[in-house]
Design a protein around this motif. Structure first.
Motif, PDB file in Angstrom:
ATOM      1  N   ILE A 154       0.838  -1.201   0.000  1.00  0.00           N
ATOM      2  CA  ILE A 154       0.000   0.000   0.000  1.00  0.00           C
ATOM      3  C   ILE A 154       0.874   1.253   0.000  1.00  0.00           C
ATOM      4  CG2 ILE A 154      -1.686   1.361   1.292  1.00  0.00           C
ATOM      5  CD1 ILE A 154      -2.901  -1.236   2.293  1.00  0.00           C
ATOM      6  N   GLU A 155       1.879   1.278   0.858  1.00  0.00           N
ATOM      7  CA  GLU A 155       2.775   2.426   0.932  1.00  0.00           C
ATOM      8  C   GLU A 155       3.555   2.609  -0.371  1.00  0.00           C
ATOM      9  OE1 GLU A 155       2.450   0.031   3.075  1.00  0.00           O
ATOM     10  OE2 GLU A 155       2.543   0.690   5.165  1.00  0.00           O
ATOM     11  N   SER A 156       4.030   1.492  -0.945  1.00  0.00           N
ATOM     12  CA  SER A 156       4.791   1.569  -2.198  1.00  0.00           C
ATOM     13  C   SER A 156       3.927   2.080  -3.343  1.00  0.00           C
ATOM     14  CB  SER A 156       5.352   0.187  -2.550  1.00  0.00           C
ATOM     15  OG  SER A 156       6.369  -0.189  -1.660  1.00  0.00           O
ATOM     16  N   TYR A 157       2.699   1.598  -3.414  1.00  0.00           N
ATOM     17  CA  TYR A 157       1.810   2.038  -4.493  1.00  0.00           C
ATOM     18  C   TYR A 157       1.445   3.514  -4.345  1.00  0.00           C
ATOM     19  CZ  TYR A 157       1.303  -2.900  -5.685  1.00  0.00           C
ATOM     20  OH  TYR A 157       1.551  -4.195  -6.064  1.00  0.00           O
ATOM     21  N   LEU A 158       1.335   3.974  -3.113  1.00  0.00           N
ATOM     22  CA  LEU A 158       1.074   5.401  -2.886  1.00  0.00           C
ATOM     23  C   LEU A 158       2.270   6.232  -3.351  1.00  0.00           C
ATOM     24  CD1 LEU A 158      -0.672   5.470   0.617  1.00  0.00           C
ATOM     25  CD2 LEU A 158      -1.665   6.159  -1.570  1.00  0.00           C
ATOM     26  N   ASP A 159       3.475   5.737  -3.089  1.00  0.00           N
ATOM     27  CA  ASP A 159       4.689   6.425  -3.544  1.00  0.00           C
ATOM     28  C   ASP A 159       4.721   6.513  -5.070  1.00  0.00           C
ATOM     29  OD1 ASP A 159       5.769   6.943  -1.050  1.00  0.00           O
ATOM     30  OD2 ASP A 159       6.782   5.008  -0.933  1.00  0.00           O
ATOM     31  N   ILE A 160       4.405   5.390  -5.747  1.00  0.00           N
ATOM     32  CA  ILE A 160       4.356   5.383  -7.211  1.00  0.00           C
ATOM     33  C   ILE A 160       3.340   6.396  -7.707  1.00  0.00           C
ATOM     34  CG2 ILE A 160       3.812   3.999  -9.254  1.00  0.00           C
ATOM     35  CD1 ILE A 160       4.672   1.529  -7.667  1.00  0.00           C
ATOM     36  N   PHE A 161       2.181   6.385  -7.067  1.00  0.00           N
ATOM     37  CA  PHE A 161       1.078   7.288  -7.432  1.00  0.00           C
ATOM     38  C   PHE A 161       1.540   8.753  -7.399  1.00  0.00           C
ATOM     39  CE2 PHE A 161      -2.614   9.856  -6.144  1.00  0.00           C
ATOM     40  CZ  PHE A 161      -3.519   9.538  -7.154  1.00  0.00           C
ATOM     41  N   VAL A 162       2.163   9.138  -6.302  1.00  0.00           N
ATOM     42  CA  VAL A 162       2.593  10.532  -6.120  1.00  0.00           C
ATOM     43  C   VAL A 162       3.702  10.908  -7.105  1.00  0.00           C
ATOM     44  CG1 VAL A 162       3.683  12.162  -4.521  1.00  0.00           C
ATOM     45  CG2 VAL A 162       1.917  10.593  -3.691  1.00  0.00           C
ATOM     46  N   ILE A 163       4.666  10.016  -7.305  1.00  0.00           N
ATOM     47  CA  ILE A 163       5.794  10.312  -8.201  1.00  0.00           C
ATOM     48  C   ILE A 163       5.317  10.498  -9.639  1.00  0.00           C
ATOM     49  CG2 ILE A 163       7.864   9.331  -9.265  1.00  0.00           C
ATOM     50  CD1 ILE A 163       8.612   8.218  -6.537  1.00  0.00           C
ATOM     51  N   TYR A 164       4.421   9.637 -10.087  1.00  0.00           N
ATOM     52  CA  TYR A 164       3.911   9.783 -11.459  1.00  0.00           C
ATOM     53  C   TYR A 164       3.089  11.055 -11.625  1.00  0.00           C
ATOM     54  CZ  TYR A 164       5.550   5.473 -13.584  1.00  0.00           C
ATOM     55  OH  TYR A 164       6.353   4.499 -14.136  1.00  0.00           O
ATOM     56  N   ILE A 165       2.354  11.430 -10.591  1.00  0.00           N
ATOM     57  CA  ILE A 165       1.597  12.686 -10.646  1.00  0.00           C
ATOM     58  C   ILE A 165       2.554  13.865 -10.786  1.00  0.00           C
ATOM     59  CG2 ILE A 165       0.264  14.319  -9.238  1.00  0.00           C
ATOM     60  CD1 ILE A 165      -1.455  12.072  -8.298  1.00  0.00           C
ATOM     61  N   ILE A 166       3.641  13.848 -10.017  1.00  0.00           N
ATOM     62  CA  ILE A 166       4.629  14.930 -10.073  1.00  0.00           C
ATOM     63  C   ILE A 166       5.257  15.010 -11.462  1.00  0.00           C
ATOM     64  CG2 ILE A 166       6.862  15.730  -9.214  1.00  0.00           C
ATOM     65  CD1 ILE A 166       6.092  14.539  -6.478  1.00  0.00           C
ATOM     66  N   ILE A 167       5.704  13.863 -11.983  1.00  0.00           N
ATOM     67  CA  ILE A 167       6.359  13.843 -13.298  1.00  0.00           C
ATOM     68  C   ILE A 167       5.415  14.313 -14.397  1.00  0.00           C
ATOM     69  CG2 ILE A 167       7.402  12.363 -15.052  1.00  0.00           C
ATOM     70  CD1 ILE A 167       8.452  10.593 -12.794  1.00  0.00           C
ATOM     71  N   CYS A 168       4.198  13.771 -14.401  1.00  0.00           N
ATOM     72  CA  CYS A 168       3.225  14.126 -15.446  1.00  0.00           C
ATOM     73  C   CYS A 168       2.806  15.587 -15.360  1.00  0.00           C
ATOM     74  CB  CYS A 168       1.998  13.214 -15.357  1.00  0.00           C
ATOM     75  SG  CYS A 168       2.330  11.500 -15.812  1.00  0.00           S
ATOM     76  N   THR A 169       2.705  16.114 -14.145  1.00  0.00           N
ATOM     77  CA  THR A 169       2.346  17.522 -13.970  1.00  0.00           C
ATOM     78  C   THR A 169       3.447  18.430 -14.518  1.00  0.00           C
ATOM     79  OG1 THR A 169       1.042  17.013 -11.989  1.00  0.00           O
ATOM     80  CG2 THR A 169       1.735  19.307 -12.294  1.00  0.00           C
ATOM     81  N   VAL A 170       4.702  18.083 -14.229  1.00  0.00           N
ATOM     82  CA  VAL A 170       5.834  18.870 -14.734  1.00  0.00           C
ATOM     83  C   VAL A 170       5.849  18.856 -16.262  1.00  0.00           C
ATOM     84  CG1 VAL A 170       8.356  18.987 -14.888  1.00  0.00           C
ATOM     85  CG2 VAL A 170       7.258  18.579 -12.684  1.00  0.00           C
ATOM     86  N   VAL A 171       5.632  17.673 -16.852  1.00  0.00           N
ATOM     87  CA  VAL A 171       5.617  17.548 -18.315  1.00  0.00           C
ATOM     88  C   VAL A 171       4.504  18.388 -18.924  1.00  0.00           C
ATOM     89  CG1 VAL A 171       5.163  15.942 -20.227  1.00  0.00           C
ATOM     90  CG2 VAL A 171       6.708  15.281 -18.384  1.00  0.00           C
ATOM     91  N   GLN A 172       3.328  18.360 -18.321  1.00  0.00           N
ATOM     92  CA  GLN A 172       2.209  19.162 -18.830  1.00  0.00           C
ATOM     93  C   GLN A 172       2.499  20.656 -18.729  1.00  0.00           C
ATOM     94  OE1 GLN A 172      -1.922  17.549 -17.816  1.00  0.00           O
ATOM     95  NE2 GLN A 172      -0.647  16.261 -16.513  1.00  0.00           N
ATOM     96  N   LYS A 173       3.152  21.080 -17.659  1.00  0.00           N
ATOM     97  CA  LYS A 173       3.527  22.489 -17.503  1.00  0.00           C
ATOM     98  C   LYS A 173       4.525  22.910 -18.580  1.00  0.00           C
ATOM     99  CE  LYS A 173       1.208  23.543 -13.728  1.00  0.00           C
ATOM    100  NZ  LYS A 173       0.128  24.578 -13.748  1.00  0.00           N
ATOM    101  N   LEU A 174       5.477  22.028 -18.878  1.00  0.00           N
ATOM    102  CA  LEU A 174       6.474  22.321 -19.917  1.00  0.00           C
ATOM    103  C   LEU A 174       5.805  22.451 -21.290  1.00  0.00           C
ATOM    104  CD1 LEU A 174       9.387  19.942 -18.833  1.00  0.00           C
ATOM    105  CD2 LEU A 174       9.316  22.429 -18.631  1.00  0.00           C
ATOM    106  N   PHE A 175       4.844  21.593 -21.565  1.00  0.00           N
ATOM    107  CA  PHE A 175       4.122  21.679 -22.835  1.00  0.00           C
ATOM    108  C   PHE A 175       3.286  22.956 -22.910  1.00  0.00           C
ATOM    109  CE2 PHE A 175       5.178  17.274 -23.805  1.00  0.00           C
ATOM    110  CZ  PHE A 175       5.203  17.281 -25.190  1.00  0.00           C
TER     111      PHE A 175
END
Length: 251
Positions: A198-219
């Motif tokens: 559960i903790e690991s999946y939450l970490d994955i969830f947050v990291i992908y949100i951060i990466i995807c948000t940064v990419v969308q901002k750059l676009f």
């Protein structure tokens, strides 16, 4: 019981796997864009046979899940290649290849199919009269295409290109199926010791949100820059005049 300490420790550790995920994304996007653009041109110009092959390829890739493509490429393809190499007396060991190469291959082919439609629809938004206007100004086909058509088509394609990039980043989470040590693979390994999934999946969830948000901002910044460039050039005539002027300077 929820382990907050494990959550924080694993979250920090997972960032070491982010470069692998981004590398797969960048390489796949690069090769996928090149192949996708060539497919889009082949279909736009309706090149005999090649147009039909490209249409079948795009339909097949877009109509099958990425998971199935991974299973085919990573499970069946190496075995088939290894059997073929042995039959011809070759000593090449397909199974010794770095698994990330398979990830590049799968995600590049998958991305190319999607981007081919993005590029094709963007190119269709450009009036064919602009190509003829480029000829009138003395530009060749490729000069007109490179300096007039592509900049405008790219601006039109940016929103869909952003979506394709974000989808690619999310799809790379399946790279662990090919034993690539990406974010998901490292998280699953860390969780397996104490069953803290559960903790690991939450970490994955947050990291992908951060990466995807940064990419969308750059676009978004890229879209603003491209729109400003288009406005400054004042439409097609400005682009053509600027292109002719620059081509003369190069000459």
């Amino acid at each position: 019981m929820f382990d907050t300490e494990f959550l924080i420790k694993t979250f920090i550790k997972l960032w070491a796997a982010v470069p692998a995920t981004l590398l797969i994304t960048v390489v796949s996007l690069l090769f996928g864009s090149i192949l996708g653009f060539l497919i889009a041109l082949a279909r736009l110009h309706k090149i005999k046979v090649l147009n039909q092959i490209c249409a079948v390829y795009v339909s097949f890739i877009r109509g099958t899940p990425v998971v199935l493509q991974i299973l085919v490429v990573y499970s069946l393809l190496p075995s088939a290649l290894n059997a073929w190499f042995k039959s011809i007396g070759s000593s090449i060991d397909v199974f010794s290849l770095n698994p990330i190469i398979y990830a590049y291959f799968v995600f590049s082919l998958s991305t190319a199919a999607g981007l081919s439609e993005v590029f094709r629809s963007a190119l269709l938004t450009i009036n064919r009269g602009q190509l003829e206007a480029g000829y009138t100004c003395g530009l060749t086909y490729w000069q007109t295409f490179r300096r007039i058509i592509i900049p405008q088509a790219l601006t039109a394609a940016l929103p869909n290109l952003c979506t394709a990039t974000v989808n690619l980043i999310k799809n790379t989470s399946l790279a662990f199926m090919m034993t690539v040590k990406d974010i998901t693979a490292v998280a699953k390994i860390e969780a397996s010791f104490g069953y803290n999934y559960i903790e690991s999946y939450l970490d994955i969830f947050v990291i992908y949100i951060i990466i995807c948000t940064v990419v969308q901002k750059l676009f978004k910044l890229w879209e603003k820059s491209a729109s400003r460039y288009k406005t400054e050039k004042n439409g097609t005539s400005g682009l053509i005049k600027a292109s002719v002027s620059e081509e003369k300077e190069y000459a």
